[in-house]
Design an enzyme around this catalytic site. Structure first.
Site, PDB file in Angstrom:
ATOM      1  CG  ASP A  60      -1.313   0.633  10.283  1.00  0.00           C
ATOM      2  OD1 ASP A  60      -1.170   1.465   9.232  1.00  0.00           O
ATOM      3  OD2 ASP A  60      -2.390   0.415  10.691  1.00  0.00           O
ATOM      4  CE1 TYR A 124      -1.886  -7.499   6.450  1.00  0.00           C
ATOM      5  CE2 TYR A 124      -3.653  -7.925   4.983  1.00  0.00           C
ATOM      6  CZ  TYR A 124      -2.483  -7.366   5.377  1.00  0.00           C
ATOM      7  OH  TYR A 124      -2.005  -5.962   4.674  1.00  0.00           O
TER       8      TYR A 124
END
Length: 296
Positions: A60, A124
């Site tokens: 994002d 991540y």
């Protein structure tokens, strides 16, 4: 015989400047995606045909990457031989020099290789800082929780509940297309470790940093940020372990409390991992951590 080559590239970027990893619609005139800029750089190398980049991992706006990946096909004009990997990396970085984007490495891969579907895992890391005013260069690189202490022991207990194969519907964003994604994911790693502390010059003390690491073959839309928010809420005492269990068992995104998800700026995609056998067509193989190549 065609001299078209398929390349896998690994690249990094600071997400604050971009709308996200993928291309934005042509009608959008504000921020562009990382894909837009890399495709523009590739086009400036004068391919015979228009080039499309296929990104392995969407991120994002505001989310960063130390090593995302993508593949594309490139054929040079006038039957010139394909670029070597090193030449391609140098050429693309020269074209991207004004952007917060850099190509780490490139591989020649098979014509049927897919950066997205051949990925073994994605990792991540989410960074959480606890304390006063952050150094300017770090303000868009972590989630700053002012004057907050975290019960890391409770967070690690909560993290253990997330490890393994579960239906993660409760951690999927409400506006995502549930029907198109299998909510059952296997989290191989959920880990909470101290990171490098910052120095707060004004108060003459160190600001502790915690790093939350998540590894899975794939994730649901905003799953990592929502899991991070839940773990931080446990550490702050705002969410109990039984409530977290209830949330997971409910298997519905509407049970996730509003405003609990972590903001985008602390999230980094750090690794996309592939089998080394998928890269055998490349004359320049490597196992450098930034490439995400596995010898499995």
């Amino acid at each position: 015989m065609s001299n078209q080559a398929r390349y896998l590239i690994f690249f990094q970027y600071i997400g604050s400047k971009y709308s996200g990893a993928v291309k934005v619609p042509a009608t959008q005139t504000s921020l562009k995606g990382v894909q837009d800029h890399i495709e523009d750089a590739i086009e400036r190398l004068k391919p015979l045909h228009p080039v499309r980049l296929y990104i392995s991992s969407r991120t994002d706006s505001g989310v960063h990457a130390l090593s995302n990946s993508a593949h594309f096909d490139f054929q040079r004009k006038n039957d010139k031989p394909p670029f070597t990997e090193d030449v391609l990396v140098k050429a693309l970085n020269l074209k991207l020099d004004r952007e917060h984007i850099s190509i780490n490495q490139a591989y020649r891969v098979a014509a049927d290789f897919s950066a997205r579907y051949r990925a073994l895992s994605r990792t991540y890391v989410y960074r959480v800082a606890l304390g006063c005013q952050l150094p300017l260069v770090e303000r868009n690189m972590c989630w700053n929780l002012h004057h907050t202490e975290l019960d890391v022991g409770a967070m690690r207990e909560a993290a253990a509940m997330l490890v393994g194969t579960h239906d993660f519907s409760s951690f999927q964003a409400i506006n995502s297309d549930i029907a198109s994604k299998n909510p059952v994911k296997t989290l191989e790693v959920v880990r909470i470790n101290p990171g490098r502390a910052f120095v707060c010059e004004h108060y003459h003390r160190h600001i502790p940093v915690w790093e939350l690491t998540f590894q899975s073959q794939s994730f649901l839309y905003k799953q990592v940020r929502r899991m991070t928010g839940a773990l931080v809420a446990v550490g702050q005492g705002r969410l109990t372990l039984p409530k977290l269990k209830e949330m997971m068992e409910a298997r519905h995104s509407l049970v996730y409390p509003s405003n609990m998800a972590a903001p985008p700026q602390g999230l980094f995609l750090t690794r996309v991992n592939y089998k080394e056998s998928d890269l055998l067509s490349s004359p320049q193989r490597s196992t450098h951590p930034s490439t995400g190549v596995s010898d499995e």
